[in-house]
Scaffold this motif. Structure first.
Motif, PDB file in Angstrom:
ATOM      1  N   UNK A 152       0.828  -1.200   0.000  1.00  0.00           N
ATOM      2  CA  UNK A 152       0.000   0.000   0.000  1.00  0.00           C
ATOM      3  C   UNK A 152       0.865   1.253   0.000  1.00  0.00           C
ATOM      4  N   UNK A 153       0.328   2.299  -0.614  1.00  0.00           N
ATOM      5  CA  UNK A 153       1.031   3.580  -0.677  1.00  0.00           C
ATOM      6  C   UNK A 153       0.064   4.689  -0.294  1.00  0.00           C
ATOM      7  N   UNK A 154       0.484   5.563   0.625  1.00  0.00           N
ATOM      8  CA  UNK A 154      -0.295   6.738   1.010  1.00  0.00           C
ATOM      9  C   UNK A 154       0.229   7.943   0.246  1.00  0.00           C
ATOM     10  N   UNK A 155      -0.591   8.469  -0.652  1.00  0.00           N
ATOM     11  CA  UNK A 155      -0.202   9.604  -1.491  1.00  0.00           C
ATOM     12  C   UNK A 155      -0.684  10.900  -0.866  1.00  0.00           C
ATOM     13  N   UNK A 156       0.252  11.767  -0.536  1.00  0.00           N
ATOM     14  CA  UNK A 156      -0.069  13.060   0.056  1.00  0.00           C
ATOM     15  C   UNK A 156       0.268  14.173  -0.938  1.00  0.00           C
ATOM     16  N   UNK A 157      -0.450  15.290  -0.832  1.00  0.00           N
ATOM     17  CA  UNK A 157      -0.171  16.442  -1.671  1.00  0.00           C
ATOM     18  C   UNK A 157      -0.830  16.371  -3.033  1.00  0.00           C
ATOM     19  N   UNK A 158      -0.764  17.486  -3.760  1.00  0.00           N
ATOM     20  CA  UNK A 158      -1.416  17.590  -5.063  1.00  0.00           C
ATOM     21  C   UNK A 158      -0.847  16.637  -6.104  1.00  0.00           C
ATOM     22  N   UNK A 159       0.433  16.280  -5.952  1.00  0.00           N
ATOM     23  CA  UNK A 159       1.038  15.387  -6.940  1.00  0.00           C
ATOM     24  C   UNK A 159       1.205  13.966  -6.425  1.00  0.00           C
ATOM     25  N   UNK A 160       0.817  13.713  -5.173  1.00  0.00           N
ATOM     26  CA  UNK A 160       0.854  12.367  -4.628  1.00  0.00           C
ATOM     27  C   UNK A 160       2.227  11.810  -4.327  1.00  0.00           C
ATOM     28  N   UNK A 161       3.252  12.639  -4.402  1.00  0.00           N
ATOM     29  CA  UNK A 161       4.623  12.145  -4.248  1.00  0.00           C
ATOM     30  C   UNK A 161       5.214  12.397  -2.855  1.00  0.00           C
ATOM     31  N   UNK A 162       4.387  12.816  -1.925  1.00  0.00           N
ATOM     32  CA  UNK A 162       4.813  12.911  -0.528  1.00  0.00           C
ATOM     33  C   UNK A 162       4.173  11.756   0.230  1.00  0.00           C
ATOM     34  N   UNK A 163       4.953  11.118   1.097  1.00  0.00           N
ATOM     35  CA  UNK A 163       4.431   9.994   1.864  1.00  0.00           C
ATOM     36  C   UNK A 163       5.220   9.837   3.158  1.00  0.00           C
ATOM     37  N   UNK A 164       4.757   8.967   4.033  1.00  0.00           N
ATOM     38  CA  UNK A 164       5.467   8.690   5.269  1.00  0.00           C
ATOM     39  C   UNK A 164       6.642   7.757   5.030  1.00  0.00           C
ATOM     40  N   UNK A 165       7.747   8.043   5.685  1.00  0.00           N
ATOM     41  CA  UNK A 165       8.959   7.229   5.539  1.00  0.00           C
ATOM     42  C   UNK A 165       9.302   6.534   6.863  1.00  0.00           C
ATOM     43  N   UNK A 181      -3.641   2.140  -3.496  1.00  0.00           N
ATOM     44  CA  UNK A 181      -3.153   3.508  -3.407  1.00  0.00           C
ATOM     45  C   UNK A 181      -4.216   4.362  -2.717  1.00  0.00           C
ATOM     46  N   UNK A 182      -3.809   5.068  -1.669  1.00  0.00           N
ATOM     47  CA  UNK A 182      -4.714   5.926  -0.914  1.00  0.00           C
ATOM     48  C   UNK A 182      -4.362   7.386  -1.172  1.00  0.00           C
ATOM     49  N   UNK A 183      -5.319   8.163  -1.652  1.00  0.00           N
ATOM     50  CA  UNK A 183      -5.096   9.573  -1.985  1.00  0.00           C
ATOM     51  C   UNK A 183      -5.648  10.464  -0.877  1.00  0.00           C
ATOM     52  N   UNK A 184      -4.786  11.299  -0.326  1.00  0.00           N
ATOM     53  CA  UNK A 184      -5.206  12.232   0.714  1.00  0.00           C
ATOM     54  C   UNK A 184      -5.850  13.486   0.138  1.00  0.00           C
ATOM     55  N   UNK A 185      -5.539  13.798  -1.103  1.00  0.00           N
ATOM     56  CA  UNK A 185      -5.919  15.080  -1.689  1.00  0.00           C
ATOM     57  C   UNK A 185      -6.865  14.882  -2.878  1.00  0.00           C
ATOM     58  N   UNK A 186      -7.901  15.719  -2.956  1.00  0.00           N
ATOM     59  CA  UNK A 186      -8.863  15.629  -4.058  1.00  0.00           C
ATOM     60  C   UNK A 186      -8.205  15.844  -5.417  1.00  0.00           C
ATOM     61  N   UNK A 187      -7.273  16.804  -5.465  1.00  0.00           N
ATOM     62  CA  UNK A 187      -6.614  17.124  -6.732  1.00  0.00           C
ATOM     63  C   UNK A 187      -5.862  15.918  -7.265  1.00  0.00           C
ATOM     64  N   UNK A 188      -5.093  15.268  -6.391  1.00  0.00           N
ATOM     65  CA  UNK A 188      -4.347  14.093  -6.840  1.00  0.00           C
ATOM     66  C   UNK A 188      -5.276  12.936  -7.186  1.00  0.00           C
ATOM     67  N   UNK A 189      -6.341  12.783  -6.438  1.00  0.00           N
ATOM     68  CA  UNK A 189      -7.280  11.704  -6.717  1.00  0.00           C
ATOM     69  C   UNK A 189      -7.830  11.826  -8.137  1.00  0.00           C
TER      70      UNK A 189
END
Length: 359
Positions: A200-213, A255-263
């Motif tokens: 699984x991947x948690x996609x953060x931000x408008x481009x989905x390329x921020x995540x927890x490490x 894939x989990x999208x935090x942001x509407x824009x990236x979704x």
């Protein structure tokens, strides 16, 4: 509904069982010995019976105080989304934005803190010399007692009990702790057979390329529910950025999208819609009202995400139960009485008033 009405409602709600299944688990959880987490106190805390004005230093603490003693919370340390504010107002609870106390990153000045005349500052984070020093500095400069609680998602029951004692809400803290333990126990049991099976991947931000490490607090719900989290192998325990090539190489199953824009981006545009998870229909928009279900903030609000993700992984047979348990969670923890259709809207990323969660 006035603010005093929601306080009365919240005080009564913990005595109502969310469901027979969770009630049975709550009674089981109550037989175990409560865990005491590390705690740091700067200054002399007031008598819990007389705590009436609390400043939450950061977002997780504000959610904790809101759930336990909403009448004491003086404001939010973060900006609520408009749709979240609408939900709060509909429930009869509206508070101003204050800013946060976070050392050099503070947006609430010490002068403003003093003007609020709080009985205490409450924070949640790692109880270590760095944060203890920051808390002591605030207390020494203002005279306002400062308490720092430790704990991650699995420690939610202990957090609720300890904060309940500090805020003069012992019974409510115990009741919510039992509910939290039941939710966590259910997820732990279900996670065992699926452990390490899905990436699984948690996609953060408008481009989905921020995540927890590196076992980040921001991806705790995914791990708790038995998923293999992309980014956990990194050494830094923080939020970080990756490249699209890295995401493609990881090839997450979900894939989990935090942001509407990236979704929307991932659903419709290349190269995002070429990702395995998107092609196979396993891209999910993370619900976030009034607080995030997987993150944002990383507090006890994520218990709703545990209910949601556990059912999502179990399959369609678990959906009716999920709706019921989410309805009970919102009632008990947030004092929000939502019908089944409103709960379904929340799961879809909508609020009861019909707007999107970020609008």
């Amino acid at each position: 509904m006035k603010r005093r009405d929601i306080v009365r409602t919240l005080a009564a709600l913990p005595l109502v069982a969310p469901s027979a299944r969770l009630q049975a688990r709550s009674e089981q959880a109550g037989t175990s010995t409560p865990i005491n987490l590390p705690i740091s106190v700067a200054g002399q805390l007031p008598d819990p019976a007389y705590v009436g004005r609390v400043v939450a230093a950061g977002p997780p603490a504000s959610v904790l105080v809101y759930c336990l003693a909403p009448h004491t919370l003086l404001g939010w340390p973060f900006q609520l989304a408009p749709a979240a504010r609408s939900m709060m107002e509909a429930a009869g609870f509206s508070l101003p934005y204050l800013g946060r106390l976070a050392g050099r990153g503070s947006t609430l000045s010490l002068e403003s803190l003093l003007a609020l005349k709080p009985d205490m500052v409450l924070d949640i984070g790692d109880v270590n010399p760095y944060y203890e020093s920051a808390a002591k500095s605030v207390q020494e400069q203002t005279g306002v007692p400062y308490v720092l609680l430790d704990g991650r998602l699995n420690d939610s029951p202990a957090q609720l009990r300890q904060a309940g004692q500090i805020l003069g809400q012992v019974e409510r803290g115990q009741q919510l702790a039992l509910r939290a333990q039941a939710i966590l126990d259910s997820a732990h049991q279900a996670a065992s057979p699926r452990a390490k099976g899905l990436k699984a991947y948690l996609a953060r931000g408008n481009d989905g390329l921020e995540t927890g490490m590196g076992q980040s607090i921001h991806t705790e719900v995914l791990r708790l529910c038995g998923l293999t989290v992309m980014g956990d192998e990194k050494t830094d325990n923080r939020l970080g950025r990756i490249s699209y090539e890295q995401l493609l190489a990881w090839a997450p199953d979900i894939l989990f999208a935090q942001d509407d824009v990236f979704f929307e981006l991932a659903c419709t545009q290349a190269p995002w819609n070429q990702l395995k998870a998107v092609r196979e229909g396993r891209l999910y928009r993370v619900p976030a009202l009034p607080f995030g279900w997987l993150d944002g903030p990383p507090g006890i609000n994520r218990l709703a995400g545990v209910i949601w993700l556990n059912a999502l992984l179990e399959g369609s047979v678990a959906v009716p139960r999920m709706y019921s348990e989410l309805q009970a969670f919102y009632s008990a923890f947030y004092g929000m009485s939502l019908d089944s259709e409103q709960i379904k809207r929340l799961v879809k990323g909508l609020d009861p008033l019909g707007s999107t969660q970020n609008s």
